[in-house]
Design a protein around this motif. Structure first.
Motif, PDB file in Angstrom:
ATOM      1  N   PRO A  59      38.697  42.720  47.887  1.00  0.00           N
ATOM      2  CA  PRO A  59      39.780  42.128  47.106  1.00  0.00           C
ATOM      3  C   PRO A  59      41.026  42.993  47.151  1.00  0.00           C
ATOM      4  CG  PRO A  59      38.142  43.130  45.668  1.00  0.00           C
ATOM      5  CD  PRO A  59      37.580  43.174  47.052  1.00  0.00           C
ATOM      6  N   ARG A  60      42.170  42.371  46.942  1.00  0.00           N
ATOM      7  CA  ARG A  60      43.415  43.121  46.927  1.00  0.00           C
ATOM      8  C   ARG A  60      43.445  44.008  45.699  1.00  0.00           C
ATOM      9  NH1 ARG A  60      48.086  38.710  47.962  1.00  0.00           N
ATOM     10  NH2 ARG A  60      49.359  40.600  47.860  1.00  0.00           N
ATOM     11  N   HIS A  61      43.851  45.257  45.893  1.00  0.00           N
ATOM     12  CA  HIS A  61      43.874  46.212  44.796  1.00  0.00           C
ATOM     13  C   HIS A  61      44.822  47.343  45.143  1.00  0.00           C
ATOM     14  CE1 HIS A  61      40.933  47.763  47.667  1.00  0.00           C
ATOM     15  NE2 HIS A  61      41.174  48.969  47.181  1.00  0.00           N
ATOM     16  N   ALA A  97      48.068  39.843  38.999  1.00  0.00           N
ATOM     17  CA  ALA A  97      48.479  38.728  39.851  1.00  0.00           C
ATOM     18  C   ALA A  97      48.445  39.120  41.325  1.00  0.00           C
ATOM     19  CB  ALA A  97      49.872  38.255  39.451  1.00  0.00           C
ATOM     20  N   TYR A  98      48.853  40.349  41.631  1.00  0.00           N
ATOM     21  CA  TYR A  98      48.759  40.835  43.011  1.00  0.00           C
ATOM     22  C   TYR A  98      47.304  40.873  43.478  1.00  0.00           C
ATOM     23  CZ  TYR A  98      48.578  44.148  46.882  1.00  0.00           C
ATOM     24  OH  TYR A  98      48.314  44.744  48.086  1.00  0.00           O
ATOM     25  N   CYS A  99      46.403  41.234  42.566  1.00  0.00           N
ATOM     26  CA  CYS A  99      44.972  41.253  42.898  1.00  0.00           C
ATOM     27  C   CYS A  99      44.347  39.864  42.879  1.00  0.00           C
ATOM     28  CB  CYS A  99      44.228  42.162  41.920  1.00  0.00           C
ATOM     29  SG  CYS A  99      44.747  43.892  41.955  1.00  0.00           S
ATOM     30  N   ARG A 100      45.135  38.834  42.565  1.00  0.00           N
ATOM     31  CA  ARG A 100      44.684  37.440  42.559  1.00  0.00           C
ATOM     32  C   ARG A 100      43.581  37.195  41.536  1.00  0.00           C
ATOM     33  NH1 ARG A 100      44.347  36.646  49.174  1.00  0.00           N
ATOM     34  NH2 ARG A 100      46.579  36.907  49.558  1.00  0.00           N
ATOM     35  N   ARG A 101      43.703  37.805  40.393  1.00  0.00           N
ATOM     36  CA  ARG A 101      42.743  37.611  39.315  1.00  0.00           C
ATOM     37  C   ARG A 101      43.412  36.784  38.216  1.00  0.00           C
ATOM     38  NH1 ARG A 101      40.532  41.560  36.591  1.00  0.00           N
ATOM     39  NH2 ARG A 101      38.462  40.617  36.678  1.00  0.00           N
ATOM     40  N   PHE A 102      43.721  35.535  38.566  1.00  0.00           N
ATOM     41  CA  PHE A 102      44.500  34.677  37.686  1.00  0.00           C
ATOM     42  C   PHE A 102      43.694  34.221  36.469  1.00  0.00           C
ATOM     43  CE2 PHE A 102      46.207  34.100  42.019  1.00  0.00           C
ATOM     44  CZ  PHE A 102      47.479  34.591  41.814  1.00  0.00           C
ATOM     45  N   SER A 103      42.405  33.942  36.655  1.00  0.00           N
ATOM     46  CA  SER A 103      41.594  33.539  35.508  1.00  0.00           C
ATOM     47  C   SER A 103      41.466  34.678  34.509  1.00  0.00           C
ATOM     48  CB  SER A 103      40.206  33.095  35.979  1.00  0.00           C
ATOM     49  OG  SER A 103      39.542  34.144  36.671  1.00  0.00           O
ATOM     50  N   ASN A 120      40.860  45.803  35.103  1.00  0.00           N
ATOM     51  CA  ASN A 120      41.257  45.280  36.410  1.00  0.00           C
ATOM     52  C   ASN A 120      40.961  46.305  37.505  1.00  0.00           C
ATOM     53  OD1 ASN A 120      42.933  43.239  38.085  1.00  0.00           O
ATOM     54  ND2 ASN A 120      43.947  45.175  38.488  1.00  0.00           N
ATOM     55  N   THR A 157      38.296  45.665  40.719  1.00  0.00           N
ATOM     56  CA  THR A 157      38.831  45.535  42.080  1.00  0.00           C
ATOM     57  C   THR A 157      38.624  46.777  42.945  1.00  0.00           C
ATOM     58  OG1 THR A 157      41.019  46.258  41.283  1.00  0.00           O
ATOM     59  CG2 THR A 157      40.590  43.886  41.349  1.00  0.00           C
TER      60      THR A 157
END
Length: 257
Positions: free
Chosen positions: A27-29, A67-73, A122, A126
């Motif tokens: 994942p993006r981190h 948001a950069y890590c795409r953890r929107f939920s 977070n 990640t």
């Protein structure tokens, strides 16, 4: 006629290919070193300043990183908790009751430190454990401290999974873990939930300790790492933003602003 081809690759090429594949799948981190530095600055800022402006700045930075890590939920869940604490605290303050003022103060404190918890969780979600160990070694953290941090880093998600597993086991036995059962039968609920969880966590602690010993953490030789850390533009931006927020908090604390 059958054609044969030698498709063997050097070990370095295989390792490089596996590293690239794992990097793509990861994942993006942020870089773990940057995440640790930002987390320390956020905690210092939360301790120095009670300003709502500083709190909103940390919250905005944390939401941007998530948001950069795409953890929107996760963003939606954490912001819902933040709004719940803020609204409930304001309602308790508006009531004017002296009996409710301690609860309002507690909720305001939880709301103030919630952005720091958001960033920490977070980071846990990640960042891989090997990357964290490599980052701690890169910044020359003592081995005993890095081992303790890595064990705690690995223990927290495992503890959450054990809670969920015990709750599912209670459901299969017809003993659902609900607020009603906690209020009506607190001793029985503690017996069926806390006792298995504590016993299982003790076993997990032993397993983690054995894994640390097997991997030769106490060896005096320099340890290599499977991961290659690299500071990117997003890391620099987050680090600069955290430094600016900390500087503003120090200025607010000193009365300059």
């Amino acid at each position: 006629m059958a054609l044969s081809m030698d498709t063997s690759l050097p070990l370095s090429a295989v390792v490089q290919a596996r590293s690239s594949l794992s990097a793509d799948a990861a994942p993006r981190h942020l870089d773990p070193r940057v995440s640790l530095a930002v987390l320390v600055m956020i905690n210092v800022q939360m301790a120095l300043s009670q300003s709502l402006f500083a709190e909103m700045g940390v919250l905005a930075l944390t939401v941007a990183v998530m948001a950069y890590c795409r953890r929107f939920s996760a963003i939606v869940r954490w912001l819902a908790f933040y709004a719940l604490f803020a609204v409930t605290a304001q309602l308790l303050v508006a009531s004017g009751s002296t009996l409710l003022s301690p609860f309002a103060a507690s909720l305001l404190m939880y709301r103030h430190v919630l952005p720091a918890f958001m960033f920490a969780f977070n980071m846990i979600a990640t960042t891989r454990l090997g990357e964290l160990a490599c980052a701690l070694q890169a910044i020359r953290v003592p081995a005993n401290v890095s081992v303790a941090v890595c064990v705690a880093f690995r223990f927290l998600p495992t503890m959450g999974r054990e809670f969920s597993a015990v709750a599912d086991a209670m459901k299969t036995r017809g003993i659902a873990l609900t607020p009603k059962s906690v209020v009506c039968h607190p001793a029985k609920t503690a017996e069926h939930f806390l006792v298995p969880v504590i016993a299982r966590l003790g076993q997990i602690a032993d397993e983690l300790g054995n894994a640390v010993v097997v991997r030769g953490v106490g060896a005096s030789a320099h340890r290599t790492s499977y991961y290659h850390l690299r500071v990117r533009a997003i890391d620099v931006v987050c680090l600069i933003a955290a430094m600016v927020l900390l500087a503003l908090s120090v200025c607010f604390r000193a009365g300059v602003l």
